[in-house]
Design an enzyme around this catalytic site. Structure first.
Site, PDB file in Angstrom:
ATOM      1  N   ARG A 126       1.034 -25.028  33.765  1.00  0.00           N
ATOM      2  CA  ARG A 126       1.133 -24.797  35.212  1.00  0.00           C
ATOM      3  C   ARG A 126      -0.063 -25.404  35.947  1.00  0.00           C
ATOM      4  NH1 ARG A 126       3.730 -22.311  38.879  1.00  0.00           N
ATOM      5  NH2 ARG A 126       5.172 -21.173  37.573  1.00  0.00           N
TER       6      ARG A 126
ATOM      7  N   ASP B 292      12.303 -14.663  16.860  1.00  0.00           N
ATOM      8  CA  ASP B 292      13.434 -14.777  17.794  1.00  0.00           C
ATOM      9  C   ASP B 292      13.878 -13.457  18.438  1.00  0.00           C
ATOM     10  OD1 ASP B 292      13.459 -17.447  17.250  1.00  0.00           O
ATOM     11  OD2 ASP B 292      15.303 -17.432  16.062  1.00  0.00           O
TER      12      ASP B 292
ATOM     13  N   GLU C 257      15.548 -23.381  23.084  1.00  0.00           N
ATOM     14  CA  GLU C 257      16.018 -24.565  22.334  1.00  0.00           C
ATOM     15  C   GLU C 257      17.523 -24.556  22.068  1.00  0.00           C
ATOM     16  OE1 GLU C 257      14.547 -22.795  18.011  1.00  0.00           O
ATOM     17  OE2 GLU C 257      14.661 -24.934  18.289  1.00  0.00           O
TER      18      GLU C 257
ATOM     19  N   ARG D 110       0.831  -1.216   0.000  1.00  0.00           N
ATOM     20  CA  ARG D 110       0.000   0.000   0.000  1.00  0.00           C
ATOM     21  C   ARG D 110       0.866   1.267   0.000  1.00  0.00           C
ATOM     22  NH1 ARG D 110      -5.531  -2.214   2.717  1.00  0.00           N
ATOM     23  NH2 ARG D 110      -5.945  -3.550   0.914  1.00  0.00           N
TER      24      ARG D 110
ATOM     25  N   SER E 214      16.684 -20.885   0.691  1.00  0.00           N
ATOM     26  CA  SER E 214      17.201 -21.249  -0.636  1.00  0.00           C
ATOM     27  C   SER E 214      18.688 -21.590  -0.627  1.00  0.00           C
ATOM     28  CB  SER E 214      16.959 -20.088  -1.603  1.00  0.00           C
ATOM     29  OG  SER E 214      17.537 -20.356  -2.845  1.00  0.00           O
TER      30      SER E 214
ATOM     31  N   GLY F 207       5.999 -17.185  35.639  1.00  0.00           N
ATOM     32  CA  GLY F 207       6.304 -17.522  37.033  1.00  0.00           C
ATOM     33  C   GLY F 207       7.194 -18.751  37.163  1.00  0.00           C
TER      34      GLY F 207
HETATM   35  O1  F6P Z   1      14.360 -18.338  13.353  1.00  0.00           O
HETATM   36  C1  F6P Z   1      13.102 -18.613  13.818  1.00  0.00           C
HETATM   37  C2  F6P Z   1      12.988 -20.034  14.264  1.00  0.00           C
HETATM   38  O2  F6P Z   1      11.640 -20.226  14.615  1.00  0.00           O
HETATM   39  C3  F6P Z   1      13.916 -20.472  15.393  1.00  0.00           C
HETATM   40  O3  F6P Z   1      13.493 -20.060  16.669  1.00  0.00           O
HETATM   41  C4  F6P Z   1      13.924 -21.958  15.214  1.00  0.00           C
HETATM   42  O4  F6P Z   1      15.083 -22.528  15.736  1.00  0.00           O
HETATM   43  C5  F6P Z   1      13.893 -22.113  13.727  1.00  0.00           C
HETATM   44  O5  F6P Z   1      13.277 -20.948  13.218  1.00  0.00           O
HETATM   45  C6  F6P Z   1      13.172 -23.329  13.232  1.00  0.00           C
HETATM   46  O6  F6P Z   1      13.291 -23.394  11.856  1.00  0.00           O
HETATM   47  P1  F6P Z   1      12.490 -24.410  10.919  1.00  0.00           P
HETATM   48  O7  F6P Z   1      11.070 -23.931  10.857  1.00  0.00           O
HETATM   49  O8  F6P Z   1      13.173 -24.326   9.623  1.00  0.00           O
HETATM   50  O9  F6P Z   1      12.571 -25.741  11.578  1.00  0.00           O
END
Ligand code: F6P
Length: 323
Positions: free
Chosen positions: A155, A128, A223, A25, A73, A186
């Site tokens: 919880r 992230d 993670e 837009r 890609s 919490g």
């Molecule tokens: O970069 C964003 C994210 O969601 C990360 O937190 C996570 O580790 C990753 O992408 C997961 O990627 P994919 O969807 O390719 O498994």
């Protein structure tokens, strides 16, 4: 510049559609033609490019995912792939690009922009929130709220059964999602890639809690944390404290979907417009971001090489709130 292209790339984020809508837009508002490029850099290489109208982005501000679809890609990493992509842009008369994505997207954009001289401006879209050059990324607020909603529910059952839950949230390289989930949820402990917390100290604090008659606990784990994620940490805790009833929940990709929050819709709309304005003002190879409520443009080179650190205030807050 008479015509620009827009694409979404890397992991999707709630608010990407709101940002796309703003880009389309804003371009039309300023009298510029706008082309959508599907599936990120792959679509650029394959010429999956189409002209967009204002109505192309109707009814998407409230939706998760990305209308343009996304991809990571491999081919774009090669010189040949980049050349094919550039040829396609020329074929369509596209003189500038708006890139919606995260670190990987801007790394590709930085090289492409430098090598082929095409101006590119990026909007930070990743759950992230790990991009240098903006206080918040588009999608982050939604992802935290989604995770927090799940944690609240866990919880309930943790309390009912006197259990310790290890809950893993996303964040490959950063604890930005984990920290507000731990404070807002919490939790007793948070484990993030940036922190110095060792496994023995976590075991110790759970043991102390048990001695204080604490019957249920929540541990939030990013993670990308060094011990290897919730499943591994929980196994080690089970071994050390066999009397605890331990469970693991990995929240996963649910954090990447859903309707964007009001905050994400605003941020996405503001930054989408800012990207178009920047391109038209002659800016190139920069990411638009908001710092202290001011619009700022940070060179891609800086965004991808510098690390946004988590304030140590949050670590202290965790210590205070979990006594
Ligand atoms: O970069 C964003 C994210 O969601 C990360 O937190 C996570 O580790 C990753 O992408 C997961 O990627 P994919 O969807 O390719 O498994």
């Amino acid at each position: 510049m008479k015509s620009i292209g827009v694409f979404t790339s890397g992991g999707d984020a709630p608010g990407m559609n709101a940002c796309l809508r703003a880009v389309v837009r804003a371009a039309i508002y300023h009298g510029v033609e706008v082309y959508g490029i599907r599936r990120g850099y792959n679509g650029m290489i394959n010429g999956d490019i189409f002209k967009m109208k204002s109505s192309s982005v109707s009814g998407i501000i409230q939706t998760g995912g990305t209308l343009l679809k996304s991809a990571r890609s491999e081919e774009f990493l090669t010189a040949e792939g980049k050349k094919k992509a550039f040829d396609q842009l020329q074929l369509h008369g596209i003189g500038g690009l708006v890139a919606l994505g995260g670190n990987g997207t801007f790394t590709g954009a930085a090289h492409f922009g430098d090598e082929f001289g095409i101006p590119i401006v990026g909007a930070p879209c990743t759950i992230d929130n790990d991009l240098y050059g903006t206080d918040y990324t588009i999608g982050y607020d939604t992802a935290v709220n989604t995770a927090l909603d799940a944690i609240d529910k866990i919880r309930d059952t943790a309390d009912s059964h006197d259990r310790v839950f290890f809950i893993e949230v996303m964040g490959r390289d950063s604890g930005y999602i984990a920290v507000p989930c731990a404070i807002g949820g919490g939790a007793e402990v948070v484990m993030i890639p940036e922190s110095q917390l060792t496994l023995p100290s976590i075991i110790n604090s759970l043991e102390e809690g048990w001695k204080r008659s604490k019957t249920s606990s929540i541990v939030i784990i990013a993670e990308g944390e060094v011990e290897g994620g919730a499943t591994k940490v929980a196994a080690k805790v089970r071994e050390a404290l066999p009397y605890l009833d331990v469970r693991v929940t990995i929240i996963g990709h649910v954090q990447r979907g859903g309707a964007p929050t009001a905050q994400d819709r605003m941020l996405a709309s503001r930054l989408g417009i800012a990207c178009v304005k920047a391109l038209l003002a002659g800016k190139r190879n920069v990411m638009a971001g908001i710092i202290n409520d001011e619009l700022v443009y940070t060179p891609f080179a800086e965004t991808i090489s510098r690390k946004k650190s988590i304030s140590s205030d949050f670590v202290e807050m965790m210590d205070i709130l979990s006594v």
